[in-house]
Design a protein around this motif. Structure first.
Motif, PDB file in Angstrom:
ATOM      1  N   ARG A  15       0.810  -1.150   0.009  1.00 41.68           N
ATOM      2  CA  ARG A  15       0.124   0.006  -0.006  1.00 41.68           C
ATOM      3  C   ARG A  15       1.024   1.479   0.174  1.00 41.68           C
ATOM      4  O   ARG A  15       1.154   2.116  -1.078  1.00 41.68           O
ATOM      5  CB  ARG A  15      -1.076   0.242   1.223  1.00 41.68           C
ATOM      6  N   CYS A  19       1.344   4.059  -2.618  1.00 37.87           N
ATOM      7  CA  CYS A  19       0.705   5.179  -2.810  1.00 37.87           C
ATOM      8  C   CYS A  19       1.609   6.848  -2.659  1.00 37.87           C
ATOM      9  O   CYS A  19       1.828   6.971  -3.231  1.00 37.87           O
ATOM     10  CB  CYS A  19       0.014   5.724  -1.134  1.00 37.87           C
ATOM     11  N   GLU A  31      -6.047   5.417   1.365  1.00 38.43           N
ATOM     12  CA  GLU A  31      -6.279   4.075   1.559  1.00 38.43           C
ATOM     13  C   GLU A  31      -6.746   3.424   2.504  1.00 38.43           C
ATOM     14  O   GLU A  31      -7.838   3.709   2.943  1.00 38.43           O
ATOM     15  CB  GLU A  31      -4.981   3.867   2.522  1.00 38.43           C
ATOM     16  N   ASP A  33      -7.515  -0.828   4.500  1.00 38.47           N
ATOM     17  CA  ASP A  33      -6.963  -2.447   4.502  1.00 38.47           C
ATOM     18  C   ASP A  33      -7.616  -3.651   4.241  1.00 38.47           C
ATOM     19  O   ASP A  33      -7.472  -4.580   4.575  1.00 38.47           O
ATOM     20  CB  ASP A  33      -5.741  -1.700   5.805  1.00 38.47           C
TER      21      ASP A  33
END
Length: 112
Positions: A15, A19, A31, A33
């Motif tokens: 991630r 990003c 973001e 998860d």
């Protein structure tokens, strides 16, 4: 052009890489998860593109997120790029069936 990008990926290091790669030229990167919060964020943010993992914790996986987005007229037009380690032909076909716009397998080049 909508410069909001939503990254839905459960692995923090991946991630972060995504990003960092996308955080340029005025893009606003958000973001999540997991699929549950990711779906809520798609509805709230209306991103210009979603980068979506398949295998994630929670009650829905990436394929299900994509299916639900495509079934909701308010967000159905959202571009979705599946970004996953699941690279079998059957997985790619499932991604296409649920409506993803592109299917990239890990490992990937950030330039992709």
């Amino acid at each position: 052009m909508n410069k909001i990008i939503l990254v839905i990926e459960d692995q923090p290091e991946i991630r972060k890489l995504i990003c960092m790669t996308m955080d340029y030229d005025g893009f606003e990167v958000h973001e999540s998860d997991n699929g549950d919060s990711g779906l809520k964020m798609i509805k709230a943010l209306r991103p210009g593109v979603v980068l979506l993992d398949v295998m994630m914790p929670g009650s829905i996986d990436g394929f299900q997120v994509c299916e639900r987005v495509r079934a909701d007229p308010e967000i159905a037009h959202t571009p979705i790029v599946m970004l996953t380690a699941r690279g079998q032909q059957s997985d790619i076909l499932t991604g296409r069936r649920v409506g993803c716009d592109e299917y990239l397998t890990k490992p990937f080049s950030p330039l992709q």
